[in-house]
Motif scaffolding. Structure first.
Motif, PDB file in Angstrom:
ATOM      1  N   SER A 120       0.831  -1.204   0.000  1.00 51.98           N
ATOM      2  CA  SER A 120       0.000   0.000   0.000  1.00 51.98           C
ATOM      3  C   SER A 120       0.868   1.257   0.000  1.00 51.98           C
ATOM      4  O   SER A 120       0.577   2.227  -0.723  1.00 51.98           O
ATOM      5  CB  SER A 120      -0.917  -0.003   1.220  1.00 51.98           C
ATOM      6  OG  SER A 120      -1.651   1.190   1.298  1.00 51.98           O
ATOM      7  N   PHE A 173      -1.394   3.911   3.314  1.00 52.93           N
ATOM      8  CA  PHE A 173      -2.005   5.138   2.784  1.00 52.93           C
ATOM      9  C   PHE A 173      -1.818   6.302   3.762  1.00 52.93           C
ATOM     10  O   PHE A 173      -1.532   7.432   3.358  1.00 52.93           O
ATOM     11  CB  PHE A 173      -3.494   4.886   2.539  1.00 52.93           C
ATOM     12  CG  PHE A 173      -4.328   6.134   2.526  1.00 52.93           C
ATOM     13  CD1 PHE A 173      -4.404   6.919   1.388  1.00 52.93           C
ATOM     14  CD2 PHE A 173      -5.032   6.537   3.666  1.00 52.93           C
ATOM     15  CE1 PHE A 173      -5.163   8.085   1.383  1.00 52.93           C
ATOM     16  CE2 PHE A 173      -5.794   7.690   3.664  1.00 52.93           C
ATOM     17  CZ  PHE A 173      -5.857   8.467   2.521  1.00 52.93           C
ATOM     18  N   GLY A 213      -4.373   2.124  -3.456  1.00 57.95           N
ATOM     19  CA  GLY A 213      -3.258   1.574  -2.688  1.00 57.95           C
ATOM     20  C   GLY A 213      -3.729   0.610  -1.618  1.00 57.95           C
ATOM     21  O   GLY A 213      -3.115  -0.444  -1.407  1.00 57.95           O
ATOM     22  N   GLY A 269      -6.632   7.262  -3.255  1.00 56.64           N
ATOM     23  CA  GLY A 269      -5.807   6.522  -2.298  1.00 56.64           C
ATOM     24  C   GLY A 269      -6.340   5.134  -2.008  1.00 56.64           C
ATOM     25  O   GLY A 269      -5.602   4.258  -1.557  1.00 56.64           O
ATOM     26  N   THR A 328       0.743   3.719  -3.196  1.00 57.63           N
ATOM     27  CA  THR A 328       0.296   5.096  -3.002  1.00 57.63           C
ATOM     28  C   THR A 328       1.377   6.076  -3.441  1.00 57.63           C
ATOM     29  O   THR A 328       1.082   7.117  -4.044  1.00 57.63           O
ATOM     30  CB  THR A 328      -0.072   5.345  -1.532  1.00 57.63           C
ATOM     31  OG1 THR A 328      -0.999   4.340  -1.096  1.00 57.63           O
ATOM     32  CG2 THR A 328      -0.707   6.710  -1.357  1.00 57.63           C
TER      33      THR A 328
END
Length: 378
Positions: A11, A202, A52, A49, A15
Motif C-alpha cells: 500500500s 495510505f 493503494g 488513495g 500510493t
C-alpha cells in the motif's frame, strides 16, 4: 504480523506510485473543487488513495495463495465481494458521475454477495422482539445489506479531514482483530491486520500533509470491510453480542443517523445534500481555527490536520470500552447510550460556541484599554 507488513509495504509503495504519476492522471483523479462546503484543502489532490489500500489486500491474498494459507479462499472471496462497493466509489472519484444512491445500492449488492458466498448474514440482534424476524432468511438478507451499506456510507461521511477516517478505521479493525484473536478465528484477525497495514500505508502519505485522499473508492472499500467483519464476528461466534460491533462503529454510524435527522427534520433539506455542520466540521470551525490563529489559505492544511485528533479521541471513548467489555451485552448497551449522550452534548456545545472564554476576556481587556487611552488624551 506478516499480513500487516505485506499490506503496509505494498500500500505504501502503490500510493507513492500514484503520487509520482499524478501529472498523468491528475486531470481525472485529483479533487479540483477547493470551494465546496465540505472542502478543506488548499490545492488539487489525488483522491484515489483507495487503490493503494486495495492493492495491499490483493498482495496479502496472493501471499496466502503462495503459502497455501487455510484462509486463502475466504480472503479472496472477501476481496471479490468488495468490488462493487470499491469500484462504484472509484468510478465516482474519476468521473464525478456516480450518485450517492448508486454507490449505496452497489454496496448493498456487495453485502448480498457476502451473504451468499461467505455466510456473512445477521441472524440475531439480541433483541427478543426482533430476533425471530431475522431468523427468516429474506429478512436477514435485507437487514444485512442495509446494515453493511450503512456502515460503509458512514465511513465515507466522516472522511472529511486528513487522517480522520483512516485512523478511526484502524482503531475499529484493531478492536475486531483483538476479539478475533481471543476467539482464535484466523480469518477475522488476519483480515483485520491486513486492513490495518493497508490503511497505514495510505496514512503515511495522507497525514498530516494531505498529499492524497482516500476518495469514495477507498472510503467505501474500508467501510464495507468494517461492515463485513462486524457481521462475520457475530455470525461465526455466538459468544459475541451484536452490541459489540455496534459500539465499536458507533461514532461514524451515529454521526450518519444524527446528520440524517438534523438535515431532514431540523433544516428541512434532503439528507443527501452536503452541509457544513457535521461534528468534525464544527470542531474545525469552532476550535482549530482559533488554535492555529490564522484563517489564511496557506494555513489550511495545518488546520485540517489538527482537526482529526479531536475525533480520534472521541472515537476511542467507544472503541476502548468495547474491547474491555466485549463479552458483556449490558455494559455494551450502557456505553452506547453514554457515547450518544456525549456526542450530543459536544455537538450542542460547539453549535452554541462563538468564541473561547480566554478570547472574550482578552477582547474585553483590549476594549477597556482603548477606552482608557481615549479618556487619558481627552
Amino acid at each position: 504480523m506478516q499480513v500487516l507488513f505485506i499490506s503496509f509495504l505494498i500500500s505504501l509503495l502503490a500510493t507513492l506510485a500514484i503520487l509520482r504519476t499524478r501529472r498523468w492522471h491528475g486531470s481525472l483523479s485529483a479533487d479540483h473543487d477547493l470551494g465546496g462546503v465540505q472542502k478543506f484543502h488548499a490545492r488539487a489532490v489525488p483522491r484515489i488513495g483507495g487503490v493503494g489500500v486495495f492493492l495491499g489486500l490483493v498482495a496479502v491474498a496472493t501471499w496466502y495463495s503462495l503459502k497455501g494459507i487455510v484462509e486463502e479462499r475466504a480472503f479472496w472471496l472477501l476481496i471479490l465481494v468488495s468490488l462493487p462497493a470499491f469500484l462504484g466509489g472509484l468510478v465516482e472519484d474519476l468521473t464525478k458521475t456516480v450518485s450517492p444512491l448508486a454507490r449505496l445500492v452497489l454496496t448493498m449488492v456487495a453485502a448480498v454477495a457476502g451473504f451468499w458466498l461467505l455466510d456473512a448474514g445477521i441472524n440475531r440482534l439480541d433483541v427478543p422482539l426482533l430476533d425471530p424476524m431475522v431468523q427468516f432468511w429474506p429478512v436477514a438478507l435485507l437487514f444485512t445489506a442495509v446494515a453493511v451499506a450503512g456502515v460503509a456510507n458512514a465511513v465515507n461521511i466522516i472522511d472529511g479531514y486528513n487522517g480522520l477516517a483512516a485512523m478511526v478505521a484502524i482503531m475499529i479493525f484493531a478492536a475486531f482483530g483483538y476479539v478475533g484473536w481471543m476467539l482464535q478465528d484466523p480469518l477475522i484477525w488476519r483480515t483485520a491486520f491486513a486492513m490495518i497495514g493497508a490503511i497505514l500505508g495510505f496514512f503515511v502519505w495522507n497525514y498530516p500533509r494531505g498529499n492524497i485522499f482516500l476518495g469514495d473508492g477507498g472510503a467505501y472499500l474500508i467501510g464495507f470491510m468494517v461492515g463485513e467483519l462486524a457481521v462475520l464476528l457475530v455470525a461465526r461466534h455466538e459468544q459475541v453480542s451484536p452490541w459489540f460491533p455496534l459500539l465499536v462503529v458507533i461514532y461514524p454510524v451515529f454521526e450518519t443517523l444524527f446528520s440524517i435527522w438534523r438535515k431532514k427534520f431540523v433544516r428541512g433539506m434532503s439528507p443527501g445534500m452536503p452541509d457544513g455542520v457535521h461534528l468534525h466540521m464544527l470542531v474545525y470551525k469552532r476550535l482549530v481555527r482559533w488554535a492555529v490563529g490564522s484563517s489564511d489559505v496557506r494555513h489550511r492544511t495545518t488546520r485540517n490536520a489538527l482537526t482529526s485528533p479531536y475525533l480520534w479521541l472521541l472515537c476511542s471513548t467507544s472503541v476502548v470500552p468495547a474491547v474491555l467489555f466485549w463479552k458483556n451485552p449490558v455494559a455494551l448497551q450502557c456505553f452506547i447510550v453514554v457515547f450518544m449522550a456525549l456526542y450530543l452534548l459536544l455537538y450542542r456545545q460547539l453549535v452554541r460556541f462563538r468564541s473561547p472564554g480566554w478570547m472574550v476576556i482578552r477582547r474585553q481587556q483590549e476594549r477597556k484599554k482603548r477606552q482608557q487611552s481615549k479618556g487619558g488624551y481627552g
